[in-house]
Design a protein around this motif. Sequence first.
Motif, mmCIF file in Angstrom:
data_model
loop_
_atom_site.group_PDB
_atom_site.id
_atom_site.type_symbol
_atom_site.label_atom_id
_atom_site.label_comp_id
_atom_site.label_asym_id
_atom_site.label_seq_id
_atom_site.Cartn_x
_atom_site.Cartn_y
_atom_site.Cartn_z
ATOM 1 N N SER A 1 0.861 -1.175 0.000
ATOM 2 C CA SER A 1 0.000 0.000 0.000
ATOM 3 C C SER A 1 0.905 1.236 0.000
ATOM 4 O O SER A 1 2.130 1.117 0.105
ATOM 5 C CB SER A 1 -0.905 -0.006 1.230
ATOM 6 O OG SER A 1 -0.122 0.076 2.410
ATOM 7 N N GLU A 2 0.320 2.411 -0.080
ATOM 8 C CA GLU A 2 1.109 3.637 -0.097
ATOM 9 C C GLU A 2 1.945 3.808 1.169
ATOM 10 O O GLU A 2 3.005 4.424 1.141
ATOM 11 C CB GLU A 2 0.213 4.856 -0.306
ATOM 12 C CG GLU A 2 -0.320 4.947 -1.716
ATOM 13 C CD GLU A 2 -1.166 6.191 -1.953
ATOM 14 O OE1 GLU A 2 -1.186 7.083 -1.082
ATOM 15 O OE2 GLU A 2 -1.790 6.262 -3.014
ATOM 16 N N ASP A 3 1.468 3.245 2.289
ATOM 17 C CA ASP A 3 2.233 3.334 3.534
ATOM 18 C C ASP A 3 3.191 2.156 3.717
ATOM 19 O O ASP A 3 3.679 1.891 4.820
ATOM 20 C CB ASP A 3 1.309 3.484 4.743
ATOM 21 C CG ASP A 3 0.387 2.302 4.941
ATOM 22 O OD1 ASP A 3 0.426 1.344 4.120
ATOM 23 O OD2 ASP A 3 -0.363 2.313 5.919
ATOM 24 N N ARG A 4 3.427 1.410 2.643
ATOM 25 C CA ARG A 4 4.389 0.301 2.569
ATOM 26 C C ARG A 4 3.980 -0.934 3.351
ATOM 27 O O ARG A 4 4.798 -1.790 3.650
ATOM 28 C CB ARG A 4 5.790 0.756 2.986
ATOM 29 C CG ARG A 4 6.349 1.810 2.076
ATOM 30 C CD ARG A 4 7.721 2.218 2.460
ATOM 31 N NE ARG A 4 8.166 3.273 1.537
ATOM 32 C CZ ARG A 4 9.413 3.544 1.308
ATOM 33 N NH1 ARG A 4 10.356 2.874 1.900
ATOM 34 N NH2 ARG A 4 9.734 4.504 0.489
ATOM 35 N N ARG A 5 2.735 -1.034 3.698
ATOM 36 C CA ARG A 5 2.229 -2.248 4.345
ATOM 37 C C ARG A 5 1.831 -3.233 3.247
ATOM 38 O O ARG A 5 1.430 -2.866 2.159
ATOM 39 C CB ARG A 5 1.023 -1.926 5.223
ATOM 40 C CG ARG A 5 1.398 -1.086 6.403
ATOM 41 C CD ARG A 5 0.173 -0.792 7.234
ATOM 42 N NE ARG A 5 0.534 0.121 8.296
ATOM 43 C CZ ARG A 5 0.301 -0.117 9.564
ATOM 44 N NH1 ARG A 5 -0.313 -1.215 9.930
ATOM 45 N NH2 ARG A 5 0.679 0.758 10.469
ATOM 46 N N TRP A 6 1.899 -4.519 3.598
ATOM 47 C CA TRP A 6 1.534 -5.558 2.647
ATOM 48 C C TRP A 6 0.034 -5.816 2.742
ATOM 49 O O TRP A 6 -0.499 -6.052 3.822
ATOM 50 C CB TRP A 6 2.306 -6.851 2.926
ATOM 51 C CG TRP A 6 3.768 -6.673 2.658
ATOM 52 C CD1 TRP A 6 4.764 -6.621 3.583
ATOM 53 C CD2 TRP A 6 4.388 -6.531 1.392
ATOM 54 N NE1 TRP A 6 5.970 -6.442 2.963
ATOM 55 C CE2 TRP A 6 5.766 -6.384 1.621
ATOM 56 C CE3 TRP A 6 3.915 -6.489 0.080
ATOM 57 C CZ2 TRP A 6 6.686 -6.204 0.584
ATOM 58 C CZ3 TRP A 6 4.830 -6.317 -0.945
ATOM 59 C CH2 TRP A 6 6.193 -6.187 -0.706
ATOM 60 N N VAL A 7 -0.636 -5.776 1.587
ATOM 61 C CA VAL A 7 -2.069 -6.008 1.506
ATOM 62 C C VAL A 7 -2.306 -7.232 0.627
ATOM 63 O O VAL A 7 -1.821 -7.280 -0.517
ATOM 64 C CB VAL A 7 -2.801 -4.778 0.912
ATOM 65 C CG1 VAL A 7 -4.292 -5.049 0.787
ATOM 66 C CG2 VAL A 7 -2.538 -3.537 1.750
ATOM 67 N N LYS A 8 -3.032 -8.195 1.160
ATOM 68 C CA LYS A 8 -3.324 -9.413 0.395
ATOM 69 C C LYS A 8 -4.356 -9.066 -0.670
ATOM 70 O O LYS A 8 -5.440 -8.579 -0.365
ATOM 71 C CB LYS A 8 -3.847 -10.490 1.335
ATOM 72 C CG LYS A 8 -4.058 -11.823 0.677
ATOM 73 C CD LYS A 8 -4.487 -12.847 1.710
ATOM 74 C CE LYS A 8 -4.728 -14.193 1.066
ATOM 75 N NZ LYS A 8 -5.136 -15.192 2.073
ATOM 76 N N LYS A 9 -4.011 -9.356 -1.924
ATOM 77 C CA LYS A 9 -4.880 -9.031 -3.056
ATOM 78 C C LYS A 9 -5.504 -10.288 -3.667
ATOM 79 O O LYS A 9 -6.529 -10.201 -4.321
ATOM 80 C CB LYS A 9 -4.110 -8.269 -4.140
ATOM 81 C CG LYS A 9 -3.559 -6.946 -3.678
ATOM 82 C CD LYS A 9 -4.653 -5.916 -3.611
ATOM 83 C CE LYS A 9 -4.085 -4.540 -3.356
ATOM 84 N NZ LYS A 9 -5.035 -3.490 -3.600
#
Length: 150
Positions: free
Chosen positions: A141-149
């Motif tokens: 994400s923009e805040d560099r967190r990993w988001v499961k897609k």
Amino acid sequence: MAEVLFYHLTESRLEEALPDLLEKSLARGWRVVVQAVTPERRDALDHHLWTFREESFLPHGTDADSSGALQPILLTIDPAQAGNDPQVRFMVEGAVPASLEPYVRGVYLFDGHDTEQLAGARARWTSEKAAGHAVTYWQQSEDRRWVKKA
């Protein structure tokens, strides 16, 4: 079958993301092999893992070192190298393993701004899924967190 994770780097570089993922693997008690494409990239990662943070380092070696196989993290360019008896295999910048069968987890990290790496990751997704591995896709994400897609 291995669990196979695809990490799509969109907000940070490999050097920023890889150490955190390696630390998480070591915290689980796993030994790790990191496969690069070239000796120059392997050696750059080797240097980076010693210096990425002032207060700590990640214990590791390379397949060019005589003691590399004794380390919890082994850096290699060999698609079949598993000399340190790892449970997890990381592939960076388009590296392709000989097989993910012996591993608990396989992890592909690829640069979202590199069209060759994107195409390679798509091809590996198809191949790993066809091989029967459980595949998961993560994007920053923009805040560099990993988001499961997926």
